[in-house]
Write a protein that holds these residues in place. Structure first.
Motif, mmCIF file in Angstrom:
data_model
loop_
_atom_site.group_PDB
_atom_site.id
_atom_site.type_symbol
_atom_site.label_atom_id
_atom_site.label_comp_id
_atom_site.label_asym_id
_atom_site.label_seq_id
_atom_site.Cartn_x
_atom_site.Cartn_y
_atom_site.Cartn_z
ATOM 1 N N ILE A 37 -6.843 -39.787 60.425
ATOM 2 C CA ILE A 37 -7.765 -40.316 59.403
ATOM 3 C C ILE A 37 -8.229 -41.710 59.807
ATOM 4 C CG2 ILE A 37 -7.851 -41.199 57.021
ATOM 5 C CD1 ILE A 37 -6.172 -38.717 56.215
ATOM 6 N N LEU A 38 -7.299 -42.538 60.268
ATOM 7 C CA LEU A 38 -7.685 -43.895 60.673
ATOM 8 C C LEU A 38 -8.608 -43.851 61.889
ATOM 9 C CD1 LEU A 38 -4.284 -45.731 60.163
ATOM 10 C CD2 LEU A 38 -6.309 -45.826 58.701
ATOM 11 N N ALA A 39 -8.365 -42.893 62.763
ATOM 12 C CA ALA A 39 -9.177 -42.789 63.973
ATOM 13 C C ALA A 39 -10.502 -42.066 63.716
ATOM 14 C CB ALA A 39 -8.393 -42.052 65.054
ATOM 15 N N GLY A 40 -10.708 -41.581 62.484
ATOM 16 C CA GLY A 40 -11.974 -40.920 62.140
ATOM 17 C C GLY A 40 -12.041 -39.453 62.552
ATOM 18 N N GLU A 41 -10.906 -38.844 62.879
ATOM 19 C CA GLU A 41 -10.943 -37.419 63.280
ATOM 20 C C GLU A 41 -10.724 -36.477 62.100
ATOM 21 O OE1 GLU A 41 -8.074 -36.817 66.363
ATOM 22 O OE2 GLU A 41 -9.421 -37.649 67.885
ATOM 23 N N GLN A 42 -10.022 -36.951 61.082
ATOM 24 C CA GLN A 42 -9.795 -36.128 59.882
ATOM 25 C C GLN A 42 -10.300 -36.951 58.706
ATOM 26 O OE1 GLN A 42 -5.883 -34.286 59.589
ATOM 27 N NE2 GLN A 42 -5.950 -34.280 57.348
ATOM 28 N N PHE A 43 -10.945 -36.281 57.745
ATOM 29 C CA PHE A 43 -11.531 -37.072 56.662
ATOM 30 C C PHE A 43 -10.513 -37.465 55.604
ATOM 31 C CE2 PHE A 43 -13.637 -37.090 52.452
ATOM 32 C CZ PHE A 43 -14.135 -38.381 52.566
ATOM 33 N N MET A 44 -9.720 -36.506 55.159
ATOM 34 C CA MET A 44 -8.782 -36.825 54.076
ATOM 35 C C MET A 44 -7.512 -35.990 54.170
ATOM 36 S SD MET A 44 -8.470 -34.187 51.574
ATOM 37 C CE MET A 44 -8.342 -34.923 49.942
ATOM 38 N N THR A 45 -6.501 -36.413 53.410
ATOM 39 C CA THR A 45 -5.302 -35.615 53.227
ATOM 40 C C THR A 45 -4.933 -35.729 51.754
ATOM 41 O OG1 THR A 45 -3.035 -35.183 53.997
ATOM 42 C CG2 THR A 45 -3.667 -37.490 53.788
ATOM 43 N N VAL A 46 -3.986 -34.911 51.311
ATOM 44 C CA VAL A 46 -3.480 -35.071 49.951
ATOM 45 C C VAL A 46 -2.036 -35.542 50.071
ATOM 46 C CG1 VAL A 46 -2.902 -33.919 47.786
ATOM 47 C CG2 VAL A 46 -5.014 -33.331 48.982
ATOM 48 N N TYR A 47 -1.793 -36.667 49.427
ATOM 49 C CA TYR A 47 -0.449 -37.240 49.438
ATOM 50 C C TYR A 47 0.307 -36.710 48.231
ATOM 51 C CZ TYR A 47 3.140 -40.845 48.736
ATOM 52 O OH TYR A 47 4.312 -41.517 48.514
ATOM 53 N N LYS A 48 1.391 -36.003 48.508
ATOM 54 C CA LYS A 48 2.279 -35.555 47.442
ATOM 55 C C LYS A 48 3.579 -36.319 47.668
ATOM 56 C CE LYS A 48 2.118 -31.204 48.561
ATOM 57 N NZ LYS A 48 2.205 -29.737 48.552
ATOM 58 N N ALA A 49 3.892 -37.220 46.764
ATOM 59 C CA ALA A 49 5.071 -38.070 46.963
ATOM 60 C C ALA A 49 6.322 -37.196 46.945
ATOM 61 C CB ALA A 49 5.123 -39.130 45.878
#
Ligand code: BGC
Length: 382
Positions: A287-299
């Motif tokens: 995501i930081l490198a711009g290869e993936q747009f988003m993720t879902v964080y489940k704590a």
């Protein structure tokens, strides 16, 4: 007259006392409704002991061995230092999981915490446990069609699918794409969560598709949630669509990694937005490198710790699940399962710092390795 009255009164008092004593000394001790035989109630002041089992589904997705297992074990050991945890990972093999559960029961497990490989097939495990008066917690994935499930602890999984799809749509809209063509890479068809993610995603995407505002050009269910399989699916989609893909709905970070690998191999540049789930370290870096747009964080910490507390409560007959669930239930086809459902959070480059880093899920040092120095600076992490 006075003497007779006194005698009657003392006889009445004596019979009351006998009745009261009798009530406190039942002739047989019934097993606690929640199982837990062989343990000692912590409220009595004596140390609790006993065995429980934690049964996780796979190892290709990193969360289980790096987060769920260690967090659960640490919390449970803190609650019950003299207890034993029997641990098994089924490596995506549902019959192996059945054997592992049978072994745990034979080995004296008094509570099963089960994240099923196959939500439907796992009913056999919950039924067997119930027959032995062993309570079962469905961990992260629901166990379907059994009345032997004491609790379900997870996230609002339909909300996960909605978050993924809505983030993708917002991103496509902001890039001005008209009738963008997307590929959907769903999870394992045997995982009830995968069904819920897919439902949630379709509830956002289908109305747009109906209005001609978006096209779901290809859609796959990915056996075993396998990243390699997801890569094959993406390759097939690229071939069929002559590389015209404007966005990818990937149900988790493992499948997102597979899809991205296929697009890189096809020299697609720039990469279209790709969704994910789990906030895996590799995904946060992508995501930081711009290869993936988003993720879902489940704590995972609150999920695994709540499961440890529920397991401890069931083991010791000191069950607090009713309060934890706040009255929520989910029907599994056979019963309404008392459920603890946590809230998922969408993560893009913009909020990595305020979510996974702030929570200590990943540290800046873990994320910002040499290859990601610049990306970390750009995102304000360094
Ligand atoms: C979990 C996800 C995970 C997937 C693959 C789902 O049931 O909720 O977090 O990525 O399984 O293991």
């Amino acid at each position: 007259m006075k003497h007779r009255l006194l005698l009657v009164l003392s006889l009445m008092l004596a019979s009351l006392l006998i009745a009261a004593c009798g009530a406190e000394t039942p002739t047989s001790t019934p097993a606690p409704a929640t199982g837990g035989s062989g343990s000692t109630d912590s409220s009595s002041g004596a140390a609790a002991s006993g065995k429980i089992a934690l049964l996780l589904p796979e190892t290709k997705t990193t969360r289980y061995e790096t987060a769920d297992r260690p967090i659960f074990e640490a919390k449970f050991k803190e609650l019950c230092p003299d207890c034993e945890i029997i641990y098994s990972n089924a490596n995506q093999d549902s019959s192996a999981q059945l054997s592992q559960a049978e072994a745990a029961l034979a080995n004296g497990a008094k509570v099963l915490v089960l994240d099923p490989v196959d939500s439907a097939a796992a009913s056999v495990i919950a039924d067997k446990a119930k027959a032995q008066n062993v309570p079962v917690i469905a961990y992260d994935r629901l166990i379907l069609n059994s009345d032997g499930v004491n609790y379900y602890i997870s996230f609002d999984n339909e909300a996960v699918g909605k978050l993924q799809a809505q983030s993708l749509v917002d991103q496509l809209n902001s890039s001005g794409a008209s009738n963008p063509q997307i590929v959907m890479i769903n999870g394992s068809p045997t995982d009830n969560n995968a069904k819920l993610f897919k439902q949630g995603a379709h509830s956002v995407l289908d109305p747009l598709a109906k209005d001609g505002k978006l096209t779901i050009a290809k859609e796959y269910d990915t056996p075993d949630w396998s990243p390699d399989q997801a890569q094959n699916e993406m390759q097939q989609a690229l071939t069929a669509l002559a590389n015209k893909v404007d966005g990818v709905y990937a149900a988790n970070d493992g499948t997102a990694g597979g899809a991205i690998a296929a697009m890189k191999a096809a020299a697609i540049s720039p990469l279209p937005p790709v969704t994910g789930q789990d906030a895996e370290l590799a995904a946060i870096q992508r995501i930081l490198a711009g290869e993936q747009f988003m993720t879902v964080y489940k704590a995972i910490r609150p999920e695994a710790e709540a499961a440890a507390e529920l397991a401890y409560g069931l083991l010791t007959g000191n069950d607090k699940g009713g309060a934890m669930s706040e009255g929520k239930t989910v029907n599994n086809g056979k019963m309404d399962v008392v459920s603890v459902l946590l809230t998922p959070i969408a993560v893009t480059k913009a909020n990595v710092k305020d979510t996974v880093v702030k929570d200590g899920f990943w540290s800046v040092d873990q994320i910002c390795t040499a290859d990601y120095e610049q990306a970390c600076k750009d995102a304000g992490l360094k």
